[in-house]
Design a protein around this motif. Sequence first.
Motif, PDB file in Angstrom:
ATOM      1  N   LYS A  11      43.221  48.834  46.299  1.00  0.00           N
ATOM      2  CA  LYS A  11      43.917  47.664  46.829  1.00  0.00           C
ATOM      3  C   LYS A  11      45.258  47.436  46.144  1.00  0.00           C
ATOM      4  N   SER A  22      45.381  45.831  50.924  1.00  0.00           N
ATOM      5  CA  SER A  22      45.332  44.381  50.784  1.00  0.00           C
ATOM      6  C   SER A  22      45.499  43.728  52.149  1.00  0.00           C
ATOM      7  N   ILE A  24      47.180  41.097  52.454  1.00  0.00           N
ATOM      8  CA  ILE A  24      48.474  40.427  52.378  1.00  0.00           C
ATOM      9  C   ILE A  24      49.474  41.196  53.239  1.00  0.00           C
ATOM     10  N   SER A 133      50.451  41.686  44.531  1.00  0.00           N
ATOM     11  CA  SER A 133      49.402  41.403  43.544  1.00  0.00           C
ATOM     12  C   SER A 133      49.387  39.929  43.178  1.00  0.00           C
ATOM     13  N   GLN A 136      48.005  37.765  46.047  1.00  0.00           N
ATOM     14  CA  GLN A 136      46.554  37.894  46.196  1.00  0.00           C
ATOM     15  C   GLN A 136      45.802  36.869  45.354  1.00  0.00           C
ATOM     16  N   GLN A 137      46.437  36.417  44.298  1.00  0.00           N
ATOM     17  CA  GLN A 137      45.776  35.466  43.402  1.00  0.00           C
ATOM     18  C   GLN A 137      46.034  34.011  43.781  1.00  0.00           C
ATOM     19  N   ARG A 140      45.885  31.156  50.372  1.00  0.00           N
ATOM     20  CA  ARG A 140      46.483  31.773  51.553  1.00  0.00           C
ATOM     21  C   ARG A 140      47.104  30.745  52.489  1.00  0.00           C
TER      22      ARG A 140
END
Length: 285
Positions: A11, A22, A24, A133, A136-137, A140
């Motif tokens: 990912k 991902s 994203i 990256s 992703q944290q 959304r």
Amino acid sequence: MSQQNAVQASKLQDARGAVSTSDIRVFVGVLSRSGNSATRQTIRTTWGVDKQIAKLMFFVLRPQSDAAFLKLRREAVASGDVFVTSDVYEHYSNITYSVLSIFKAAATHGQEAFTHVVKTDEDCYMRSNLVISALQQMPRSWLYAGWPMEFGSVVRTQGWRYVPFSNWPGDHPVRYGFGAGYALSMDLVMEIATGAAHIIMPAHNLLIIEDIAVGYWVRQVRKERHVRVTYNSSLTMSDECTPDAYKPDGAAACHAMYACAWWSLLLGRHIQPYQQHNVSGGTST
């Protein structure tokens, strides 16, 4: 390597041009000046080739010269990645129109096409693997990420960011991220593109300082939709710079106002095309 670690590694592949698994999907809008075709081409052949970027487009205002406008139109047709705001002439006080064009262009694809929109400038180097990256944290939905995300208001004293009352009468402080680069979740983008930006326009004016304008647009969405927006400032920036930032040659001087340490998003500002190539040959992604 365990199965879990293998999935995690797949990912977050760091190789330039690698396809990320991902979820994203980033639309990147790059503000560009009409005469800087060489800079646009440099981005196309350096960080812009990264397949982790779902879509990248350059946003340019109409040049004053008809000949330059024709040349820009020819480039737009040939490349397919240049959006010309042809009804607004090129001037620093008009760049907010380009930013709104970024949001509108992304919105035309529908909310499911992209998860986020990232705005940056042509003199910045985007480290797309670190952008993804970081995103992703984060939440959304209803996300506004940038730096420093502190409260600020328009400047009323003469200078670079001066805003006359005729353009924007209000002085209410608002949270915003510096214009070198920021990310918004797609739900915020859709709200802004479909009218929130225009509702707060006094006398049909867009605030001439684009980063503060985005802060006001996001605040308007919060008020209309009664949503809680996450203001994320983990994409940090520094005003310090070292030659090592432009590896592999390590010799490039730093002219940036805000440069080099926004490692989650940008390498720096005021980067010249040859420096883009230097970074790409070393630690681009």
